[in-house]
Write an enzyme that holds these catalytic residues in place. Structure first.
Site, PDB file in Angstrom:
ATOM      1  N   GLY A 188       3.701   2.503   4.106  1.00 44.06           N
ATOM      2  CA  GLY A 188       4.826   3.041   3.356  1.00 44.06           C
ATOM      3  C   GLY A 188       4.311   3.817   2.168  1.00 44.06           C
ATOM      4  N   MET A 189       5.152   3.954   1.162  1.00 41.80           N
ATOM      5  CA  MET A 189       4.806   4.800   0.035  1.00 41.80           C
ATOM      6  C   MET A 189       3.644   4.248  -0.784  1.00 41.80           C
ATOM      7  SD  MET A 189       7.263   6.000  -3.094  1.00 41.80           S
ATOM      8  CE  MET A 189       8.527   6.505  -1.921  1.00 41.80           C
ATOM      9  N   ASP A 306      16.588  -5.179  -6.172  1.00 43.28           N
ATOM     10  CA  ASP A 306      16.683  -4.463  -4.898  1.00 43.28           C
ATOM     11  C   ASP A 306      17.070  -5.421  -3.775  1.00 43.28           C
ATOM     12  OD1 ASP A 306      16.733  -2.171  -3.382  1.00 43.28           O
ATOM     13  OD2 ASP A 306      14.630  -2.301  -2.806  1.00 43.28           O
TER      14      ASP A 306
END
Length: 501
Positions: A188-189, A306
């Protein structure tokens, strides 16, 4: 008052009156649902899905990928009206654990990407699993053998990293002299993630390998600090936060080791509750474990920031849940006003309005999540923050004027008279237009969306259960964060803790 409304009010009032302090749950162990077992699909399927409650054209929670929203917002607002610094780059989406080979996820054929389609697939997720090839065998016994564990040295590989700073993982590699890599879960990032066997314990673990980047390493160390704080506060692992085992450096990369779980709740919805949701027995058990996790975060003065189905993991038996992905977490003392904190559909109104926030934003996110689990549909949808405010008002009514006046960003959506200015796309011209919209009363209220045409066809027990669930969500989704229930209050709510029949 209609017969259904009267029955709902009487039910909630009666069960509250029957609840005594001695009958509240032991919020340190979660023992109330120790007998919760998932033996087959029927144990999760929602046979009492609301009839004509949720609109048929509402977006499916099972098909939603929140990573695109984050990417689209970042692209739109870092180049336009919001500085790059105001977007929280530490936001995360999916978990660091692998879905077992015996439970493959069916992948749809890829479609052309629309950068403004909030339901489009996206691959820019720092914790996203690598897309699985559905042509591969479903059972572990049929998976090609992983090479014997072997440590790599410089004579075996010229460069440890790819051009973007990701570590080049090899199947069979022995990382840190201990973790035998079984499968590469993609990248991922901020990191790549692998499933590995811990040679010291023989158990499977998930190892997150941070990219070779000073900023990302700093963010990773912050996450580790929070994970260690939570572990110290819960040494017996009873508060349903994902178990963090240790961290280490490998070839210049920061690595984190976590327990290995099965799947997240969005994947559970895809498999067992697409568009109809899960049953209230399962939701009740999951809700208790979620709020136990939130109670630990609150005790430690930590915001998760989140929470959503993607960041709630369950074991293979589907009866144990853990809150995961603390990449966005922070101390309650260091929160900055940013309108793009939390994935958009789970974003509390005080964030959008620029009001100082606290742990109540996590309770709001869980209220949205529990709605999804029961209905299979997303509660609040909007292509941007302005339309999120509109969607929330359609369900929850007007924002209290006192609350609006506290917001440093209220002026972006309301005029001096506190009239809401809805910025939307004209259906004919396709251009953005601004209209003043007045919400005299909710047009799609929570109770109607959850109960549909009432409790027709339900037993008295089922009707009481649903009425209490509606009441819990009503308390989680109060527009005023000061009136929102706390995790401790949620654990004592009669939907979760009530007298036995």
């Amino acid at each position: 008052m209609s017969l259904t409304e009267e029955r709902y009010a009487v039910t909630v009032s009666y069960i509250y009156s029957q609840l005594s302090a001695s009958e509240t749950p032991n919020d340190s162990t979660g023992e109330a649902f120790s007998d919760f077992k998932i033996g087959n699909v029927a144990d999760l399927v929602n046979d009492d899905a609301p009839v004509d409650g949720t609109d048929k054209d509402e977006p499916s929670a099972a098909d939603y990928d929140p990573t695109l929203d984050m990417k689209a917002e970042r692209e739109r607002h870092t180049s336009a009206d919001v500085s790059a610094a105001s977007y929280d780059e530490t936001q995360t989406t999916k978990q660091d654990v692998l879905i077992p080979d015996a439970v493959p996820v069916q992948q749809e054929q890829p479609k052309a990407k629309d950068p403004y389609d909030m339901f489009a697939e996206d691959d820019d997720d720092m914790f996203a699993e690598e897309t699985q090839d559905t042509t591969q065998p479903a059972h572990a016994s049929a998976v090609p053998a992983v090479p014997q564990p072997q440590e790599l040295d410089i004579s075996m590989m010229d460069n440890w990293d790819d051009p973007e700073g990701y570590y080049n993982v090899r199947l069979g590699e022995l990382i840190n002299g201990r973790y035998h890599v079984q499968q590469n879960l993609g990248k991922g990032m901020f990191s790549s993630v692998v499933r590995a066997t811990d040679s010291k314990t023989g158990k499977l673990v998930a190892v997150k390998i941070i990219r070779q980047n000073d900023t990302m390493r700093k963010a990773g160390m912050k996450e580790i600090g929070i994970l260690e704080q939570l572990r110290e506060a819960d040494p017996d692992d009873k508060k349903h936060i994902i178990k963090f085992e240790r961290y280490f450096d490998h070839k210049g990369h920061l690595c984190m080791v976590f327990e290995n779980l099965s799947m997240n709740l969005r994947e559970v919805l895809k498999k067992f509750g697409r568009d109809v949701g899960l049953n209230l027995m399962a939701i009740r058990a999951y809700a208790q474990q979620i709020f136990l996790g939130l109670s630990l975060l609150r005790k430690c003065n930590i915001l998760h920031a989140d929470l959503k189905p993607d960041n709630l993991l369950v074991n293979e038996q589907r009866n144990i849940l853990k809150v995961c992905d603390l990449g966005s977490a922070s101390s309650t003392t260091e929160n900055e006003i940013t309108p793009y904190l939390v994935s958009r559909f789970y974003r509390a109104p005080e964030i959008i309005l620029g009001i100082p926030y606290d742990q109540a934003i996590d309770v709001w996110s869980i209220g949205c999540t529990l709605f999804e689990l029961y209905t299979g549909k997303i509660l609040f949808t909007g292509r941007n923050n302005n339309q999120m405010l509109r969607s929330i008002m359609e369900c929850r009514g007007k924002y209290p004027p006192k609350l609006l006046r506290k917001g440093s960003l209220t002026h972006m959506h309301f005029d001096d008279m506190l009239n809401f200015h809805s910025t939307e796309e004209d259906k004919i011209t396709g251009r953005l237009v601004t209209r003043v919209v007045d919400f005299k009363k909710p047009t799609r209220d929570l109770k109607t969306r959850l109960m549909g045409k009432g409790t027709r066809g339900m037993t008295d027990s089922e009707a009481k259960e649903l009425a209490l669930f509606v009441d819990l969500l009503d308390r989680c989704l109060s527009l005023n964060p000061e009136k929102r229930c706390t995790p401790a209050e949620a654990l004592k709510h009669p939907f979760i803790s009530r007298p036995k029949a």
